[in-house]
Design a protein around this motif. Structure first.
Motif, PDB file in Angstrom:
ATOM      1  N   PHE A   1       5.258  17.091  -4.245  1.00  0.00           N
ATOM      2  CA  PHE A   1       5.421  15.639  -4.267  1.00  0.00           C
ATOM      3  C   PHE A   1       5.038  15.014  -2.923  1.00  0.00           C
ATOM      4  CE2 PHE A   1       7.667  16.086  -8.255  1.00  0.00           C
ATOM      5  CZ  PHE A   1       7.449  14.862  -8.883  1.00  0.00           C
ATOM      6  N   LEU A   2       5.347  15.694  -1.832  1.00  0.00           N
ATOM      7  CA  LEU A   2       4.961  15.186  -0.514  1.00  0.00           C
ATOM      8  C   LEU A   2       3.448  15.193  -0.356  1.00  0.00           C
ATOM      9  CD1 LEU A   2       7.697  16.762   1.791  1.00  0.00           C
ATOM     10  CD2 LEU A   2       7.478  14.364   1.082  1.00  0.00           C
ATOM     11  N   ALA A   3       2.794  16.214  -0.887  1.00  0.00           N
ATOM     12  CA  ALA A   3       1.329  16.250  -0.842  1.00  0.00           C
ATOM     13  C   ALA A   3       0.734  15.095  -1.651  1.00  0.00           C
ATOM     14  CB  ALA A   3       0.824  17.584  -1.364  1.00  0.00           C
ATOM     15  N   LEU A   4       1.292  14.838  -2.828  1.00  0.00           N
ATOM     16  CA  LEU A   4       0.829  13.700  -3.629  1.00  0.00           C
ATOM     17  C   LEU A   4       1.046  12.380  -2.894  1.00  0.00           C
ATOM     18  CD1 LEU A   4       2.018  14.648  -7.224  1.00  0.00           C
ATOM     19  CD2 LEU A   4      -0.327  14.278  -6.467  1.00  0.00           C
ATOM     20  N   ALA A   5       2.170  12.262  -2.225  1.00  0.00           N
ATOM     21  CA  ALA A   5       2.451  11.046  -1.458  1.00  0.00           C
ATOM     22  C   ALA A   5       1.435  10.877  -0.341  1.00  0.00           C
ATOM     23  CB  ALA A   5       3.871  11.094  -0.888  1.00  0.00           C
ATOM     24  N   GLY A   6       1.104  11.959   0.338  1.00  0.00           N
ATOM     25  CA  GLY A   6       0.137  11.887   1.431  1.00  0.00           C
ATOM     26  C   GLY A   6      -1.250  11.512   0.953  1.00  0.00           C
ATOM     27  N   VAL A   7      -1.685  12.106  -0.153  1.00  0.00           N
ATOM     28  CA  VAL A   7      -3.018  11.827  -0.679  1.00  0.00           C
ATOM     29  C   VAL A   7      -3.124  10.388  -1.168  1.00  0.00           C
ATOM     30  CG1 VAL A   7      -4.571  12.381  -2.599  1.00  0.00           C
ATOM     31  CG2 VAL A   7      -3.591  14.198  -1.238  1.00  0.00           C
ATOM     32  N   ASN A   8      -2.050   9.833  -1.684  1.00  0.00           N
ATOM     33  CA  ASN A   8      -2.067   8.463  -2.193  1.00  0.00           C
ATOM     34  C   ASN A   8      -1.683   7.424  -1.153  1.00  0.00           C
ATOM     35  OD1 ASN A   8      -2.700   8.412  -5.193  1.00  0.00           O
ATOM     36  ND2 ASN A   8      -1.301  10.138  -5.006  1.00  0.00           N
ATOM     37  N   SER A   9      -1.479   7.836   0.067  1.00  0.00           N
ATOM     38  CA  SER A   9      -1.111   6.886   1.121  1.00  0.00           C
ATOM     39  C   SER A   9      -2.364   6.357   1.807  1.00  0.00           C
ATOM     40  CB  SER A   9      -0.216   7.569   2.160  1.00  0.00           C
ATOM     41  OG  SER A   9      -0.993   8.369   3.016  1.00  0.00           O
ATOM     42  N   PRO A  10      -2.237   5.257   2.514  1.00  0.00           N
ATOM     43  CA  PRO A  10      -3.367   4.731   3.275  1.00  0.00           C
ATOM     44  C   PRO A  10      -3.757   5.618   4.457  1.00  0.00           C
ATOM     45  CG  PRO A  10      -1.711   3.027   2.944  1.00  0.00           C
ATOM     46  CD  PRO A  10      -1.120   4.319   2.483  1.00  0.00           C
TER      47      PRO A  10
ATOM     48  N   PRO B   1       0.801  -1.229   0.000  1.00  0.00           N
ATOM     49  CA  PRO B   1       0.000   0.000   0.000  1.00  0.00           C
ATOM     50  C   PRO B   1       0.833   1.279   0.000  1.00  0.00           C
ATOM     51  CG  PRO B   1      -0.817  -1.519   1.656  1.00  0.00           C
ATOM     52  CD  PRO B   1       0.467  -2.078   1.139  1.00  0.00           C
ATOM     53  N   TRP B   2       2.085   1.193   0.390  1.00  0.00           N
ATOM     54  CA  TRP B   2       2.924   2.380   0.514  1.00  0.00           C
ATOM     55  C   TRP B   2       3.829   2.616  -0.697  1.00  0.00           C
ATOM     56  CZ3 TRP B   2       2.044   5.794   4.199  1.00  0.00           C
ATOM     57  CH2 TRP B   2       1.303   5.380   5.307  1.00  0.00           C
ATOM     58  N   ILE B   3       3.822   1.717  -1.670  1.00  0.00           N
ATOM     59  CA  ILE B   3       4.759   1.822  -2.788  1.00  0.00           C
ATOM     60  C   ILE B   3       4.580   3.121  -3.568  1.00  0.00           C
ATOM     61  CG2 ILE B   3       5.363   0.822  -5.037  1.00  0.00           C
ATOM     62  CD1 ILE B   3       5.026  -1.929  -3.764  1.00  0.00           C
ATOM     63  N   LEU B   4       3.346   3.463  -3.923  1.00  0.00           N
ATOM     64  CA  LEU B   4       3.115   4.680  -4.702  1.00  0.00           C
ATOM     65  C   LEU B   4       3.563   5.922  -3.929  1.00  0.00           C
ATOM     66  CD1 LEU B   4       2.049   5.840  -7.330  1.00  0.00           C
ATOM     67  CD2 LEU B   4      -0.217   5.936  -6.283  1.00  0.00           C
ATOM     68  N   SER B   5       3.249   5.982  -2.650  1.00  0.00           N
ATOM     69  CA  SER B   5       3.664   7.123  -1.830  1.00  0.00           C
ATOM     70  C   SER B   5       5.180   7.208  -1.750  1.00  0.00           C
ATOM     71  CB  SER B   5       3.073   7.009  -0.422  1.00  0.00           C
ATOM     72  OG  SER B   5       1.672   7.093  -0.484  1.00  0.00           O
ATOM     73  N   LEU B   6       5.814   6.073  -1.571  1.00  0.00           N
ATOM     74  CA  LEU B   6       7.273   6.039  -1.502  1.00  0.00           C
ATOM     75  C   LEU B   6       7.891   6.509  -2.817  1.00  0.00           C
ATOM     76  CD1 LEU B   6       9.735   5.289   0.200  1.00  0.00           C
ATOM     77  CD2 LEU B   6       9.539   2.967  -0.682  1.00  0.00           C
ATOM     78  N   LEU B   7       7.311   6.107  -3.935  1.00  0.00           N
ATOM     79  CA  LEU B   7       7.812   6.561  -5.238  1.00  0.00           C
ATOM     80  C   LEU B   7       7.674   8.071  -5.400  1.00  0.00           C
ATOM     81  CD1 LEU B   7       6.600   3.755  -7.647  1.00  0.00           C
ATOM     82  CD2 LEU B   7       8.947   4.293  -7.004  1.00  0.00           C
ATOM     83  N   PHE B   8       6.562   8.633  -4.949  1.00  0.00           N
ATOM     84  CA  PHE B   8       6.390  10.086  -5.011  1.00  0.00           C
ATOM     85  C   PHE B   8       7.451  10.796  -4.179  1.00  0.00           C
ATOM     86  CE2 PHE B   8       1.786   9.630  -6.315  1.00  0.00           C
ATOM     87  CZ  PHE B   8       1.945  10.283  -7.529  1.00  0.00           C
ATOM     88  N   VAL B   9       7.723  10.288  -2.982  1.00  0.00           N
ATOM     89  CA  VAL B   9       8.729  10.914  -2.116  1.00  0.00           C
ATOM     90  C   VAL B   9      10.118  10.818  -2.749  1.00  0.00           C
ATOM     91  CG1 VAL B   9       9.901  10.736   0.114  1.00  0.00           C
ATOM     92  CG2 VAL B   9       7.415  10.626   0.009  1.00  0.00           C
ATOM     93  N   LEU B  10      10.475   9.642  -3.256  1.00  0.00           N
ATOM     94  CA  LEU B  10      11.797   9.468  -3.861  1.00  0.00           C
ATOM     95  C   LEU B  10      11.976  10.311  -5.116  1.00  0.00           C
ATOM     96  CD1 LEU B  10      12.344   5.615  -3.437  1.00  0.00           C
ATOM     97  CD2 LEU B  10      13.486   7.475  -2.216  1.00  0.00           C
ATOM     98  N   CYS B  11      10.990  10.286  -5.998  1.00  0.00           N
ATOM     99  CA  CYS B  11      11.097  11.084  -7.226  1.00  0.00           C
ATOM    100  C   CYS B  11      11.153  12.570  -6.902  1.00  0.00           C
ATOM    101  CB  CYS B  11       9.915  10.796  -8.148  1.00  0.00           C
ATOM    102  SG  CYS B  11       9.978   9.155  -8.867  1.00  0.00           S
ATOM    103  N   GLY B  12      10.302  13.003  -6.003  1.00  0.00           N
ATOM    104  CA  GLY B  12      10.308  14.407  -5.601  1.00  0.00           C
ATOM    105  C   GLY B  12      11.625  14.820  -4.991  1.00  0.00           C
ATOM    106  N   SER B  13      12.211  13.940  -4.198  1.00  0.00           N
ATOM    107  CA  SER B  13      13.500  14.239  -3.566  1.00  0.00           C
ATOM    108  C   SER B  13      14.605  14.385  -4.606  1.00  0.00           C
ATOM    109  CB  SER B  13      13.873  13.134  -2.575  1.00  0.00           C
ATOM    110  OG  SER B  13      12.928  13.069  -1.547  1.00  0.00           O
ATOM    111  N   PHE B  14      14.635  13.472  -5.578  1.00  0.00           N
ATOM    112  CA  PHE B  14      15.669  13.545  -6.617  1.00  0.00           C
ATOM    113  C   PHE B  14      15.525  14.798  -7.471  1.00  0.00           C
ATOM    114  CE2 PHE B  14      16.016   8.780  -6.155  1.00  0.00           C
ATOM    115  CZ  PHE B  14      17.279   8.830  -5.583  1.00  0.00           C
TER     116      PHE B  14
END
Length: 145
Positions: free
Chosen positions: A38-47, A4-17
């Motif tokens: 990107f952090l907002a997108l990660a939060g919205v797509n997280s559980p 469930p956290w993969i998409l959020s993790l990808l948003f955080v990593l891509c945004g960080s890079f």
């Protein structure tokens, strides 16, 4: 557990890079803004934005006792996110089942949707409706005991 956290993790990593690249090229303001987006997108797509999920059997038991709808969902589903946000505070009164964490929930969704795991699927009194209008869900919730 990690799925469930993969998409959020990808948003955080891509945004960080991307933000690091912008910061090193001399645009710290743009980097900070992009990282926040990107952090907002990660939060919205997280559980985290969904109420705590229960198993399908427990949700069915609770629904039989109180008459409230059961919503089958999965993280990253834009239709589930839209329904959750539009329900607002009413979402906490519903029984949520994450089909990625509960195989019985996934089986219930497949049974209701001709073998497809189409979510959100809302079950009220044993009858399923896929991707319902938020007003219909509120109407079903208002009929509860």
């Amino acid at each position: 557990m990690m799925r469930p956290w993969i998409l959020s993790l990808l948003f955080v990593l891509c945004g960080s890079f991307v933000a690091a690249g912008l910061a090193f090229s001399g645009s710290p303001g743009a980097a900070a803004g992009l990282l926040l987006a990107f952090l907002a997108l990660a939060g919205v797509n997280s559980p985290l934005i969904f109420p705590r999920s229960v198993g399908a059997a427990e949700a069915s038991r609770r629904s039989a006792a109180d008459g409230r709808p059961v919503i089958y969902w999965r993280p990253g589903c834009k239709y589930c996110i839209r329904l959750r946000i539009r329900l607002g505070r009413d979402a906490r009164r519903l029984h949520w089942v994450d089909i990625w964490q509960d195989p019985a929930g996934a089986a219930a969704v497949r049974a209701a949707n001709d073998g497809n795991e189409t979510v959100p699927t809302v079950v009220v009194a044993g009858r399923a409706r896929t991707n319902p209008d938020v007003e219909w869900v509120r109407e079903q919730l208002s009929r509860t005991r």
